[in-house]
Write a protein that holds these residues in place. Structure first.
Motif, PDB file in Angstrom:
ATOM      1  N   CYS A  22      -3.540   5.449   6.529  1.00 29.58           N
ATOM      2  CA  CYS A  22      -4.679   4.560   6.281  1.00 29.58           C
ATOM      3  C   CYS A  22      -4.507   3.283   7.093  1.00 29.58           C
ATOM      4  N   ASN A  23      -5.583   2.873   7.772  1.00 31.64           N
ATOM      5  CA  ASN A  23      -5.582   1.589   8.471  1.00 31.64           C
ATOM      6  C   ASN A  23      -5.890   0.513   7.414  1.00 31.64           C
ATOM      7  N   VAL A  24      -4.856   0.116   6.712  1.00 34.62           N
ATOM      8  CA  VAL A  24      -5.006  -0.710   5.510  1.00 34.62           C
ATOM      9  C   VAL A  24      -5.732  -2.016   5.809  1.00 34.62           C
ATOM     10  N   ILE A  25      -5.288  -2.724   6.839  1.00 34.25           N
ATOM     11  CA  ILE A  25      -5.870  -4.037   7.128  1.00 34.25           C
ATOM     12  C   ILE A  25      -7.301  -3.887   7.639  1.00 34.25           C
ATOM     13  N   GLY A  26      -7.570  -2.819   8.378  1.00 26.55           N
ATOM     14  CA  GLY A  26      -8.952  -2.544   8.799  1.00 26.55           C
ATOM     15  C   GLY A  26      -9.872  -2.387   7.604  1.00 26.55           C
ATOM     16  N   GLU A  27      -9.419  -1.661   6.586  1.00 17.38           N
ATOM     17  CA  GLU A  27     -10.209  -1.482   5.368  1.00 17.38           C
ATOM     18  C   GLU A  27     -10.404  -2.811   4.642  1.00 17.38           C
ATOM     19  N   THR A  82       0.930   1.312  10.401  1.00 19.18           N
ATOM     20  CA  THR A  82      -0.118   2.070   9.721  1.00 19.18           C
ATOM     21  C   THR A  82       0.334   2.383   8.304  1.00 19.18           C
ATOM     22  N   GLY A  83      -0.572   2.235   7.357  1.00 18.62           N
ATOM     23  CA  GLY A  83      -0.232   2.546   5.975  1.00 18.62           C
ATOM     24  C   GLY A  83      -0.115   4.048   5.760  1.00 18.62           C
ATOM     25  N   ARG A  84       0.780   4.436   4.830  1.00 18.32           N
ATOM     26  CA  ARG A  84       0.946   5.856   4.519  1.00 18.32           C
ATOM     27  C   ARG A  84       1.287   5.998   3.038  1.00 18.32           C
ATOM     28  N   HIS A  85       0.403   6.672   2.320  1.00 19.92           N
ATOM     29  CA  HIS A  85       0.617   6.847   0.876  1.00 19.92           C
ATOM     30  C   HIS A  85       0.343   8.303   0.513  1.00 19.92           C
ATOM     31  N   PHE A  86       1.342   8.955  -0.085  1.00 20.01           N
ATOM     32  CA  PHE A  86       1.246  10.370  -0.441  1.00 20.01           C
ATOM     33  C   PHE A  86       0.811  11.224   0.754  1.00 20.01           C
ATOM     34  N   GLY A  87       1.410  10.925   1.909  1.00 20.22           N
ATOM     35  CA  GLY A  87       1.170  11.749   3.093  1.00 20.22           C
ATOM     36  C   GLY A  87      -0.110  11.480   3.841  1.00 20.22           C
ATOM     37  N   LYS A  88      -0.916  10.519   3.358  1.00 16.34           N
ATOM     38  CA  LYS A  88      -2.168  10.198   4.043  1.00 16.34           C
ATOM     39  C   LYS A  88      -2.061   8.853   4.744  1.00 16.34           C
ATOM     40  N   PHE A  95       0.830  -1.207   0.000  1.00 12.50           N
ATOM     41  CA  PHE A  95       0.000   0.000   0.000  1.00 12.50           C
ATOM     42  C   PHE A  95       0.865   1.259   0.000  1.00 12.50           C
ATOM     43  N   ASN A  96       1.907   1.260   0.814  1.00  9.07           N
ATOM     44  CA  ASN A  96       2.783   2.436   0.900  1.00  9.07           C
ATOM     45  C   ASN A  96       3.410   2.757  -0.459  1.00  9.07           C
ATOM     46  N   ASN A  97       3.657   1.718  -1.259  1.00 11.39           N
ATOM     47  CA  ASN A  97       4.289   1.910  -2.564  1.00 11.39           C
ATOM     48  C   ASN A  97       3.301   2.278  -3.665  1.00 11.39           C
ATOM     49  N   ILE A  98       2.168   1.571  -3.714  1.00 10.58           N
ATOM     50  CA  ILE A  98       1.285   1.771  -4.882  1.00 10.58           C
ATOM     51  C   ILE A  98      -0.119   2.246  -4.520  1.00 10.58           C
ATOM     52  N   GLY A  99      -0.430   2.354  -3.230  1.00 10.56           N
ATOM     53  CA  GLY A  99      -1.682   2.989  -2.833  1.00 10.56           C
ATOM     54  C   GLY A  99      -2.890   2.072  -2.795  1.00 10.56           C
ATOM     55  N   TYR A 100      -4.057   2.648  -3.047  1.00  9.22           N
ATOM     56  CA  TYR A 100      -5.335   2.007  -2.745  1.00  9.22           C
ATOM     57  C   TYR A 100      -5.662   0.807  -3.628  1.00  9.22           C
ATOM     58  N   THR A 101      -4.944   0.637  -4.734  1.00  4.78           N
ATOM     59  CA  THR A 101      -5.174  -0.559  -5.554  1.00  4.78           C
ATOM     60  C   THR A 101      -4.853  -1.831  -4.774  1.00  4.78           C
ATOM     61  N   VAL A 102      -3.985  -1.720  -3.771  1.00  2.00           N
ATOM     62  CA  VAL A 102      -3.663  -2.884  -2.926  1.00  2.00           C
ATOM     63  C   VAL A 102      -4.901  -3.319  -2.148  1.00  2.00           C
TER      64      VAL A 102
END
Length: 220
Positions: free
Chosen positions: A158-163, A150-156, A123-130
């Motif tokens: 995201c609780n990636v696994i929660g999503e 915690t995930g971080r992509h372009f400064g935002k 997610f940190n590398n390629i974002g929400y497509t993950v």
């Protein structure tokens, strides 16, 4: 594996009967399943792998779940339609068992074991497509739930696994797509990590099967 003998698993030149075939039903033998799991574990993880006597009870629950023995599962409050959340202390063997047990039922739909930290790094590398990727209908085991960063992509943030858990819940409700997970955390710690909304979905998504907190670290 021959479809005529789904109760016999062949590893190399060795046949492992897991029970007997009665008509179209397999009558599994728990001790024979343990013999196979010990042998397959050594093939997968090395000759030092072994089935520990103190794990027999939890293995009985897990084996009953994987073979779909509803009579036994009902006694333990396990719903064979849900996924598994296998919890326990660090080093108790959760990941190894989840990697191992899927081989015991090769005639059933397999799942892929994915470390949660790898998902977040993606997610940190390629974002929400993950996150979208894990919203598919494949079966997964999310390994080491709750200790990923915690995930971080372009400064935002995201609780990636929660999503992903919310997406997997929707897939389970609509299409009976199963998700498994392992975690070192208990229910309260998981709720703190993901919030009450995700935790309530997890109750519907998973059967909780827990090692004793006193289980020794098998890696030592």
């Amino acid at each position: 594996m021959s479809n005529k003998n789904p109760h016999i698993i062949i590893e190399g030149a060795v046949q492992y009967p897991l029970g007997t075939l009665k008509g179209k039903c397999i009558q599994y033998d728990f001790d024979k399943m343990l013999i196979y799991l010990d042998a397959k574990g050594k093939l997968l993880f090395g000759r030092n792998f072994k089935i520990h006597e103190e794990d027999r009870e939890i293995l009985f629950k897990l084996c009953s779940y994987f073979i779909g023995d509803r009579g036994v599962c009902d006694k333990f409050g396990i719903d064979t339609n849900k996924g598994l959340l296998l919890t326990g202390p660090v080093g108790c063997g959760k990941t190894s068992l989840m990697r191992l047990l899927r081989h015991m039922v090769p005639h059933k739909r397999p799942y892929e074991v994915i470390p949660t930290r790898n998902i977040v790094f993606g997610f940190n590398n390629i974002g929400y497509t993950v996150i979208e990727h894990y919203g598919d209908r494949r079966f997964y085991c999310l390994d080491d739930l709750g200790v990923e960063p915690t995930g971080r992509h372009f400064g935002k943030d995201c609780n990636v696994i929660g999503e992903i858990l919310l997406s997997r819940y929707e897939l389970f409700i609509k299409h009976k797509v199963r998700t498994h997970a392992t975690s070192n955390l208990n229910a309260e710690e998981l709720e703190e990590r993901y919030g009450n909304r995700v935790r309530s979905r997890m109750r519907e998504l998973f059967n909780l099967v827990a090692f004793s907190a006193k289980t020794k670290d098998k890696r030592k």
